[in-house]
Design a protein around this motif. Sequence first.
Motif, short mmCIF file in Angstrom:
data_model
loop_
_atom_site.label_atom_id
_atom_site.label_comp_id
_atom_site.label_asym_id
_atom_site.label_seq_id
_atom_site.Cartn_x
_atom_site.Cartn_y
_atom_site.Cartn_z
N HIS A 125 0.87 -1.18 0.00
CA HIS A 125 0.00 0.00 0.00
C HIS A 125 0.92 1.23 0.00
CE1 HIS A 125 -4.33 1.32 1.01
NE2 HIS A 125 -3.66 2.45 0.81
N HIS A 311 -8.69 18.92 -11.72
CA HIS A 311 -8.85 17.54 -11.29
C HIS A 311 -10.21 17.36 -10.65
CE1 HIS A 311 -4.91 15.58 -11.60
NE2 HIS A 311 -4.55 16.81 -11.79
N GLU A 424 -3.71 10.80 6.09
CA GLU A 424 -4.31 10.82 4.76
C GLU A 424 -3.30 11.36 3.74
OE1 GLU A 424 -6.73 9.41 3.30
OE2 GLU A 424 -6.60 10.56 1.44
C1 GBH Z 1 -7.42 5.54 -1.42
O1 GBH Z 1 -6.93 6.32 -2.44
C2 GBH Z 1 -6.26 4.92 -0.70
O2 GBH Z 1 -6.15 3.53 -0.98
C3 GBH Z 1 -6.27 5.15 0.78
O3 GBH Z 1 -5.02 4.85 1.31
C4 GBH Z 1 -6.70 6.56 1.05
O4 GBH Z 1 -6.58 6.91 2.41
C5 GBH Z 1 -8.13 6.68 0.61
O5 GBH Z 1 -8.31 6.27 -0.69
C6 GBH Z 1 -8.68 8.09 0.76
O6 GBH Z 1 -7.99 8.98 -0.06
O7 GBH Z 1 -6.74 12.30 -9.27
O8 GBH Z 1 -7.94 14.36 -9.47
O9 GBH Z 1 -8.70 12.47 -10.71
C7 GBH Z 1 -7.87 6.96 -3.24
C8 GBH Z 1 -7.13 7.75 -4.30
C9 GBH Z 1 -8.71 9.45 -4.86
C10 GBH Z 1 -7.20 8.57 -6.48
C11 GBH Z 1 -9.50 10.11 -5.94
C12 GBH Z 1 -7.99 9.23 -7.54
C13 GBH Z 1 -9.41 11.04 -8.10
C14 GBH Z 1 -9.10 12.48 -8.15
N1 GBH Z 1 -8.01 8.27 -5.32
N2 GBH Z 1 -8.64 10.41 -7.04
S1 GBH Z 1 -8.04 12.92 -9.50
#
Ligand code: GBH
Length: 469
Positions: A125, A311, A424
């Motif tokens: 992770h 984004h 986070e």
């Molecule tokens: C997860 O990531 C992780 O696995 C976790 O560790 C984390 O704490 C949790 O979610 C909360 O964040 O890049 O502008 O298009 C989620 C990561 C979040 C990646 C949303 C893609 C889309 C926004 N994702 N993101 S953008």
Amino acid sequence: MASSGKGDSMGFPEGFLWGAATAAYQIEGAAQEDGRAPSIWDTFSRTPGKVLNGDTGDVATDHYHRRQEDVAMIAELGLDAYRFSISWSRVLPDGKINQKGVDFYSRLVDELLEHGIAPVVTLYHWDLPQALEDEGGWTARGTARRFADYAERIGRVLGDRVHTWTTLNEPWCSAFLGYAAGVHAPGRTEPAGALAAAHHLNLAHGLAVRALRGVVSPSARHSVTLNFHHLRGDAEAVRKVDAVANRVFLDPMLGKGYPADLLEDTAAVTDWGFVHDGDLDLIAAPIDVLGVNYYSPTLVRRWDGVSPREHADGHRQGAASPFVGCDDVEFVLQPGPYTAMNWPIDANGMEELLLRLHRDHPDTPLMVTENGAAFDDAVDGDGRVRDERRIAYLRDHIAAVERAVEAGADVRGYFAWSLLDNFEWAYGYSKRFGLVHVDYATGERTWKDSAHWYRDTIAARRRGSRVPR
Ligand code: GBH
């Protein structure tokens, strides 16, 4: 209607796993204890300006010292399964097994099993040992072999007791946030390097599944967790982002090789010379279940060359984009409501995504390995955290999973993100995703209203009733 297929039966299938998820760097702390070596997230978070407020995972929720208390909490919640990750640099700090590090996870697994909770283990992770980053990190092919070696050694130790093995969590984030956008560790901005990283992560996954199958219990399930970008908008923009965000991992892992349109869209960035003969067969090692993380959808359209590109989370897209090969795509913030991350709340996206995956890959069982929301929670004077928006979010998304199941999707479980408030990533401790509130000054855990609600919902589900709507 004849009651034949699983789609005809109401609600969730038997054996459906209700769980919650965490990740090592986000909760453990004890960054320099018992022989743990630094990972890229230690380095990144200690680099000024990379993480909000200069926060690090040095202490986090102190789970490393509160393991038993946390397992008791998991048991009280009535979870069927607990999804956690192993810190590679804790168990293999210098290429040799660190017994103290392994003991921690071995005890965790035993304690979970004593409470009848299935351990769902993620091997990676995002916390690559810094020593491997110093040798090129995921842009280096050798990292894939090192990962398979790590998987095999951990498989030998825990393989008789782990229910589900997950190789990688969200390789998109590792490759593109880490090596293209640079907003995650190791903070590099190399578009071609990010594509090489994606390939080496794919290879690492395939090699690890194969290595694990050789050493762990034959009844264990093997999986990988992807963060699918659930895309809406102009067809051409959707196709492009889908290629470099979703199909770049999913297609080779499921035996279809790299999509032709992806190779075309990225031809100006790389000739994909890092893909060697035989790699696609190695990547396609069969999996038993596909982990799906869903938080919100992403709205895209063709960029008119004038308006700012945003984004989905509201960040302006600067020069360093995680979406390599998508220069003419604009990311549009879809209307709210939003979570504290500025991510739109849209439960229908969950249903649509699960149904799309089921339609495209009908033989691959799915499991929702993360879903949840950050809100600005606070403990009231009476010791309660009234997080009714989180309850609504979880209730609506669980109902969406249920609709997908009723429409025929083969979904095996649902894991709330997250068990606890935690680190986070680039947002440090400013965003709270937990069912359980953590006071970072004292480490004290307080059940939010959502934790009580989730416990009651799981209990009701097990009696066969439906999610209260
Ligand atoms: C997860 O990531 C992780 O696995 C976790 O560790 C984390 O704490 C949790 O979610 C909360 O964040 O890049 O502008 O298009 C989620 C990561 C979040 C990646 C949303 C893609 C889309 C926004 N994702 N993101 S953008």
